[in-house]
Design a protein around this motif. Structure first.
Motif, PDB file in Angstrom:
ATOM      1  N   ALA A  95       0.810  -1.219   0.219  1.00  0.00           N
ATOM      2  CA  ALA A  95      -0.129  -0.006   0.069  1.00  0.00           C
ATOM      3  C   ALA A  95       0.885   1.329   0.029  1.00  0.00           C
ATOM      4  O   ALA A  95       0.713   2.284  -0.727  1.00  0.00           O
ATOM      5  CB  ALA A  95      -0.917  -0.053   1.217  1.00  0.00           C
ATOM      6  N   ILE A  96       2.038   1.169   0.794  1.00  0.00           N
ATOM      7  CA  ILE A  96       2.896   2.378   0.786  1.00  0.00           C
ATOM      8  C   ILE A  96       3.476   2.499  -0.544  1.00  0.00           C
ATOM      9  O   ILE A  96       3.739   3.809  -0.881  1.00  0.00           O
ATOM     10  CB  ILE A  96       4.005   2.150   1.797  1.00  0.00           C
ATOM     11  CG1 ILE A  96       3.265   2.078   3.199  1.00  0.00           C
ATOM     12  CG2 ILE A  96       5.153   3.305   1.758  1.00  0.00           C
ATOM     13  CD1 ILE A  96       4.284   1.714   4.289  1.00  0.00           C
ATOM     14  N   THR A  97       3.778   1.556  -1.400  1.00  0.00           N
ATOM     15  CA  THR A  97       4.182   1.694  -2.613  1.00  0.00           C
ATOM     16  C   THR A  97       3.324   2.476  -3.588  1.00  0.00           C
ATOM     17  O   THR A  97       3.544   3.371  -4.315  1.00  0.00           O
ATOM     18  CB  THR A  97       4.726   0.367  -3.486  1.00  0.00           C
ATOM     19  OG1 THR A  97       5.633  -0.345  -2.567  1.00  0.00           O
ATOM     20  CG2 THR A  97       5.274   0.479  -4.750  1.00  0.00           C
ATOM     21  N   LYS A  98       1.968   2.187  -3.546  1.00  0.00           N
ATOM     22  CA  LYS A  98       0.949   2.600  -4.232  1.00  0.00           C
ATOM     23  C   LYS A  98       0.691   4.031  -3.915  1.00  0.00           C
ATOM     24  O   LYS A  98       0.352   5.034  -4.448  1.00  0.00           O
ATOM     25  CB  LYS A  98      -0.324   1.955  -3.958  1.00  0.00           C
ATOM     26  CG  LYS A  98      -0.271   0.408  -4.702  1.00  0.00           C
ATOM     27  CD  LYS A  98      -1.790  -0.405  -4.510  1.00  0.00           C
ATOM     28  CE  LYS A  98      -1.650  -1.401  -5.073  1.00  0.00           C
ATOM     29  NZ  LYS A  98      -3.101  -2.294  -5.008  1.00  0.00           N
ATOM     30  N   PHE A  99       0.981   4.203  -2.464  1.00  0.00           N
ATOM     31  CA  PHE A  99       0.816   5.546  -1.970  1.00  0.00           C
ATOM     32  C   PHE A  99       1.788   6.453  -2.527  1.00  0.00           C
ATOM     33  O   PHE A  99       1.511   7.920  -2.907  1.00  0.00           O
ATOM     34  CB  PHE A  99       0.963   5.281  -0.455  1.00  0.00           C
ATOM     35  CG  PHE A  99       0.870   6.912   0.270  1.00  0.00           C
ATOM     36  CD1 PHE A  99      -0.292   7.182   1.058  1.00  0.00           C
ATOM     37  CD2 PHE A  99       1.891   7.767   0.388  1.00  0.00           C
ATOM     38  CE1 PHE A  99      -0.240   8.188   1.922  1.00  0.00           C
ATOM     39  CE2 PHE A  99       1.946   8.756   0.942  1.00  0.00           C
ATOM     40  CZ  PHE A  99       0.922   9.227   1.720  1.00  0.00           C
ATOM     41  N   LYS A 100       3.096   6.319  -2.320  1.00  0.00           N
ATOM     42  CA  LYS A 100       4.121   6.876  -3.169  1.00  0.00           C
ATOM     43  C   LYS A 100       3.925   7.228  -4.500  1.00  0.00           C
ATOM     44  O   LYS A 100       4.212   8.431  -4.953  1.00  0.00           O
ATOM     45  CB  LYS A 100       5.442   6.351  -2.771  1.00  0.00           C
ATOM     46  CG  LYS A 100       5.962   6.451  -1.328  1.00  0.00           C
ATOM     47  CD  LYS A 100       6.829   5.458  -0.786  1.00  0.00           C
ATOM     48  CE  LYS A 100       8.177   5.973  -1.016  1.00  0.00           C
ATOM     49  NZ  LYS A 100       9.331   5.192  -0.359  1.00  0.00           N
ATOM     50  N   ASP A 101       3.376   6.070  -5.162  1.00  0.00           N
ATOM     51  CA  ASP A 101       3.393   6.265  -6.614  1.00  0.00           C
ATOM     52  C   ASP A 101       2.330   7.173  -6.968  1.00  0.00           C
ATOM     53  O   ASP A 101       2.528   8.212  -7.806  1.00  0.00           O
ATOM     54  CB  ASP A 101       2.714   4.960  -7.353  1.00  0.00           C
ATOM     55  CG  ASP A 101       4.028   4.142  -7.558  1.00  0.00           C
ATOM     56  OD1 ASP A 101       5.259   4.412  -7.248  1.00  0.00           O
ATOM     57  OD2 ASP A 101       3.656   2.952  -7.580  1.00  0.00           O
ATOM     58  N   LYS A 102       1.152   7.367  -6.428  1.00  0.00           N
ATOM     59  CA  LYS A 102       0.023   8.445  -6.416  1.00  0.00           C
ATOM     60  C   LYS A 102       0.408   9.678  -6.051  1.00  0.00           C
ATOM     61  O   LYS A 102       0.363  10.523  -6.714  1.00  0.00           O
ATOM     62  CB  LYS A 102      -0.963   7.925  -5.401  1.00  0.00           C
ATOM     63  CG  LYS A 102      -2.201   8.664  -5.598  1.00  0.00           C
ATOM     64  CD  LYS A 102      -3.302   8.214  -4.767  1.00  0.00           C
ATOM     65  CE  LYS A 102      -4.643   9.016  -4.903  1.00  0.00           C
ATOM     66  NZ  LYS A 102      -5.189   9.182  -6.112  1.00  0.00           N
ATOM     67  N   ALA A 103       1.482   9.717  -4.915  1.00  0.00           N
ATOM     68  CA  ALA A 103       2.054  11.199  -4.660  1.00  0.00           C
ATOM     69  C   ALA A 103       3.024  11.672  -5.677  1.00  0.00           C
ATOM     70  O   ALA A 103       2.667  12.751  -6.089  1.00  0.00           O
ATOM     71  CB  ALA A 103       2.701  10.892  -3.347  1.00  0.00           C
TER      72      ALA A 103
END
Lengths: 283, 787
Positions: free
Chosen positions: B557-565
């Protein structure tokens, strides 16, 4: 956890407590409550009424005037911390300091403890060895009984309905060598066996000895054979082995065991702990 | 300069409320109009119910209703349908109808205005029992003539499972035939009572207007509860909400959906009022599941120069009266698949017979199958060392699997993820001063002192687990996990997780993972768990899967979070996404860290949605579902040093040293806490804990007066250290650690005691090694007789 419904009154005096329990056989005296209330929560005891004597000033306080006088409603914590008890009968302080945990010792009382007469509790064993006297009040007046005669059987004492323990008197044993040692049950921490010894020494010779055993037996009891084996001896290994053997005979008719620690084991341990008690007493 | 949160031994954020009494448990939740439920339980281990008279109870003050099993149909399901073992799953009614099968089996419920009235009325429910024979020992239960618990389960055999089938049995036989030396042992893995600080409780509230049911309950896995309960009480899952408030320990015993919990819901449906049930400790000890309960015949084969070639067992595993959620999976899958431990054995075989007994049902208990397996392996290794006259440490070292970083295929069919066993062994031996100890031991023996040392090397299988494997082994659940990160406009984070921590410190360690990964400050993070209406579907907390699987879901989820950011940052900074760096909560174009956007600003702008990149969704929320490709295999080496008081049989634990490897540690203090707790429970099994039933099936260890829970004063300061061997497949390189303490410590202490008793010719004592049992063994040995 869920006791049956009961009434509760706080007694205004010892006489009031005697009155209230004499009139009502369904009533029970409430002291610190640390034996009675757990039994009520498990519905093993279902009194209709509790008469609370724990706050009666007459039953509180510890004094030392030739003998030690301990008010029946003195808590284990008070006794364990009392300088007078330390001086007159230090092993009673030791035993009271071993009862339960902090909360139990802060609420539980010596009077309540001996009235309940759990055979595996620590203070009775010391009281029997010490030659303590139990003072009792009743409607007809007062009486006293030796600790040795007070503890009769499993949860059974000399105390009758309508009687209240007022104080416990202990001789001045400050000149004696004494100790109470116990093997705690891993679950309950009550004594699998507890041994109290009080030795009157004359140089290296034991002039007289008093020995009591609890935990292994249905009640705290004197061990006269062990006393004889120690008395007059120099407490050498031969005397200790003889006493260890004698104590096992002394208690052989009164043994009590449980599912994890049977009678035979407790009997054998009474000998081991007798020797340890003597060694502890001699420091 | 930022300090990394991952790896930092910060204090647990849960603890202030827990240690000041402010935490809210199920029983603390009060709803107006609540009815209180008392369960009438069987006083007999095995009896036919001839009739139940509830009339006196119904007439008691405050009683609203009394129900027996005839009024309902609420069968409790089992979740481990292990294939190829002829598993029989008899019905487990929530209230016994024709027959009771253990002391504590429910027969009626009373609903009253308060708890006292409920108990008063429960006491006068009259049940006419025809008492039948009890059977407690799982081996005896399978013999001809034993009392039969179920008509359709001959010899009480619930299943018989051969690891690897007949083919593997033949291979095993060949290994044993070729062996120079075979050692054998009969091991009793005694029944244990998981003593959670909080007993079980349930509060069910049926809302007739919205047709929704809410259940506050002591569970380790609210989503599993929702699935199971829905099927039982007929409230569909979308109308059923399970909340696990503060839960005071589970250890496996709060996995199951219990009859009492289903009954509370059903009673709320019947009455339209909230129904609360909170058990007493006495009730808890008979009616919450127990653990272990094996009688094992085990053998180890080796060459004369100490190459161990095979291990095999016949195990009688007590199931208790009914199959629990994981019951059949514990002595099979979770047990035998780890028979090789850290050793390069050629073959492992197990013949496991699951037996119904007239006792409390058996479920997972911290370690669940793996402590039993590790015990038998490690016990046999010591016996083999004795037989070969080798130092037990050297025998272990000789048989260790060499270092591997990405997979070792064990003969049991599982593939260990990573392992480097020898450094852990070396480390613990050095900490203990092993070679000096042997000299000290020799000297002490001359003086009549009995010192002993036990050394265990172990690995275990945890982080349950790949969902495909669950399917293959009949576990009626997925093994994946979930995480949702939900950002508010002001940059505060809710981390919603599918696992359900209940003492493991997950609210702290998950916040550390998230803070470390995103640069969001710890104080701005709330970890939300334990409520099926707010958290994503997940499978709960057991099998050391909280961080191993749940943490991996969050990492994704953190990976997706950072990609989104980064997409938003690229838009705001007018740069290409691939040029954006994300560091310590700041996003900037490579080489221009001075012109950075804080993650909070990016989150705010995403929420406002005034100027979004093409195709980007407004708001800021990501979710991730993670199915692990393999289990994780933590490992380590433990040492116990004991001294026996031969006069009394008392075992003094003088030192305990543990070197554990759970890969990267999120929070070393939490890891140490998990190890401490595990050690206490494992040592408890070795030295003091154990259920005792009498011949009539009465539980004699039914209270803490008789059941010896380990206490702090039994233990020295534990001496802990670790090695770090990351899991190659877990995204954070972590392995589970919740159960390693119980898995390694029981055999370590047991072997230490047996080592101490060697000069007294004592070879075996059944656990727990209480003073009486040790003393008796010494007496028997010194009398030259057998026990």
């Amino acid at each position: 956890m869920w006791p049956k419904e009961f009434d509760y009154v706080r007694a205004s005096s010892v006489d009031d407590a005697i009155q209230q329990t004499s009139d009502n056989t369904d009533a029970k005296i409430l002291a610190g409550g640390h034996s009675l209330l757990p039994a009520m929560k498990l519905r093993l005891s279902e009194p209709g009424k509790l008469v609370d004597i724990s706050r009666l000033a007459d039953l509180k306080g510890i004094s030392a005037n030739g003998t030690l006088s301990i008010g029946a409603m003195s808590t284990h914590a008070e006794i364990a911390a009392s300088a007078d008890v330390q001086q007159y009968c230090a092993s009673l302080a030791t035993a009271c300091g071993m009862v339960g945990d902090h909360q139990v010792r802060n609420f539980g009382t010596l009077g309540g403890n001996i009235a309940h007469a759990d055979p595996a509790s620590d203070p009775p064993t010391v009281l029997v060895a010490a030659g303590a006297t139990i003072h009792i009040k009743r409607s007809r007046g007062e009486r006293s009984v030796s600790a040795e005669d007070f503890f009769i059987d499993l949860f059974t004492t000399d105390l009758e309905d309508g009687e209240v323990i007022t104080r416990i008197e202990v001789p001045n044993l400050s000149g004696h060598k004494a100790a109470y040692v116990k093997m705690p049950h891993p679950a309950s921490r009550y004594a699998i066996v507890g041994v109290a010894v009080i030795l009157e020494m004359d140089g290296d010779t034991c002039k007289s000895a008093r020995v009591a055993v609890g935990g292994a037996t249905v009640s705290a009891m004197r061990a006269s054979g062990a006393e004889s084996a120690l008395s007059g001896s120099s407490l050498d290994d031969a005397a200790l082995n003889a006493a260890a053997s004698a104590v096992q005979s002394d208690i052989s008719d009164a043994l009590m065991g449980d599912v994890s620690y049977p009678e035979s084991y407790r009997q054998a341990m009474s000998g081991v702990y007798l020797k340890r008690a003597v060694k502890a007493a001699l420091g | 300069m930022s300090t990394r949160m991952f790896g930092s031994g910060i204090k647990r954020r849960e603890d202030p409320r827990l240690i000041t009494g402010k935490a809210k448990y199920t029983d603390d939740i009060k709803l107006p109009g609540t009815l209180h439920m008392a369960v009438v339980r069987s006083p007999h281990a095995h009896a036919n119910i001839k009739g139940i008279d509830t009339s006196a109870a119904e007439a008691m003050p405050g009683v609203v209703a009394v129900y027996t099993g005839e009024a309902m149909n609420l069968p409790i399901p089992t979740g481990a349908l292990i294939p190829d073992c002829n598993l029989i799953t008899p019905e487990h009614p929530s209230l016994a109808k024709e027959k009771v099968r253990y002391v504590g089996d429910g027969v009626a419920i009373v609903l009253a205005e308060n708890r006292y009235q409920a108990q008063d009325a429960a006491d006068v429910v009259k049940v006419d029992y025809e008492v039948l024979g009890a059977i407690i020992n799982p081996e005896d239960a399978t013999k001809d003539g034993a009392p039969q618990l179920f008509d359709d389960v001959p010899n009480n055999v619930a299943f018989r499972w051969l690891m690897g089938g007949a083919e593997n049995q033949e291979a095993s036989n060949k290994v044993f035939e070729a062996a120079d030396v075979v050692v054998k042992e009969r091991i009793v893995q005694q029944r244990l009572q998981p003593t959670t600080m909080e007993p079980r409780a349930a509060l069910a509230q049926w809302n007739a207007a919205t047709e929704e049911m809410t259940l506050w309950v002591t569970t380790q896995n609210p989503h599993i509860h929702r699935v199971l309960l829905s099927g039982i009480i007929g409230v569909p899952e979308h109308k059923l909400r399970i909340i696990a408030p503060e839960v005071g320990g589970g250890f496996g015993a709060k996995i199951d959906l219990y009859p009492d919990e289903a009954l509370a819901c059903w009673a709320s449906l019947q009455t339209g009022r909230p129904v609360k049930w909170t058990e007493t400790r006495s009730e808890n000890y008979v009616a919450m599941t127990h653990g272990r309960d094996h009688v094992e015949y085990v053998e180890l084969a080796a060459t004369k120069d100490g190459k161990v070639t095979g291990i095999r067992s016949t195990v009688y595993a007590g199931m208790g009266a009914y199959l629990t959620t994981f019951g059949a999976g514990i002595p099979t899958i979770l047990h035998a698949l780890i028979y090789c431990g850290v050793y390069a054995f050629e073959n492992a075989f197990a013949d496991v017979i699951g037996a119904f007994t007239s006792a409390t049902p058996v479920e997972a208990y911290r370690g669940a199958g793996r402590p039993e397996a590790t015990f038998l392996v490690e016990r046999l290794m010591d016996k083999m060392a004795n037989a070969l006259d080798m130092d037990p440490t050297e025998l272990r070292r000789k048989n260790l699997i060499p270092k591997f970083e990405d997979g070792y295929a064990a003969p049991t069919g599982v593939t260990y993820d990573s392992g480097d066993y020898e450094p852990a062994l070396d480390k613990v031996l050095e900490m203990a001063g092993y070679s000096d100890f042997r000299k000290e031991q020799e000297e002490a023996r001359k003086n009549g002192k009995y010192l002993g040392i036990g050394v265990t090397t172990y690995t275990e299988i945890c982080g349950l687990g790949p969902s495909e494997v669950n399917g293959a082994i009949g576990f009626q659940a997925g093994g994946w996990e979930s995480s949702i990160i939900r950002m508010s406009p002001t940059g505060k984070a809710q981390v919603l997780i599918g696992v359900s921590p209940h003492g493991q410190g997950g609210a702290t360690s998950f916040a550390q993972i998230f803070s470390d990964g995103t640069g969001i400050p710890m104080d701005d993070i709330e970890v939300v768990h334990g409520d099926t209406n707010t958290t994503p579907m997940g499978w709960g907390t057991y099998g050391s899967r909280n961080a191993a699987v749940g943490g991996a879901a969050l990492a994704g989820a953190i990976t997706k979070f950072k990609d989104k950011a980064k997409v938003m940052a690229a838009h705001m900074l007018e740069a290409a996404v691939e040029d954006i760096e994300y560091e310590d909560g700041q996003l900037y174009v490579k080489g221009s860290p001075d012109n950075a956007k804080a993650i909070q600003e990016i989150v705010l702008m995403s929420h406002l949605g005034w100027d979004m990149p093409a195709g980007a969704e407004p708001s800021f929320e990501v979710s991730n579902f993670y199915n692990p490709p393999n289990f994780v295999y933590p490992f380590g080496a433990h040492i116990a040093i004991v001294e026996i008081d031969a006069e009394t049989g008392t075992v003094e634990l003088k030192r305990y040293l543990a070197v554990d490897d759970c890969g990267h540690q999120i929070n070393p203090m939490i890891v140490a806490g998990q190890i401490h707790g595990g050690l206490a429970q494992g040592i408890g099994q070795a030295l003091c804990e154990g259920s005792i039933y009498d011949d009539n099936g009465q539980l004699l260890t039914g209270s803490m007066m008789d059941y010896a829970v380990p206490r702090a004063d039994m233990f020295p300061n534990f001496e802990l250290d670790h090695t770090v061997t990351p899991s190659p497949h877990q995204p954070l390189g972590i392995k589970g650690v919740g159960e390693t303490g119980t898995i390694a410590s029981t055999p370590t202490v047991y072997n230490a005691v047996m080592d101490a008793l060697k000069p007294l010719s004592v070879e075996s004592v059944d656990m727990p090694l209480t003073p009486y049992r040790v003393w008796e063994a010494i007496q028997n040995a010194s009398n030259g007789g057998s026990a």
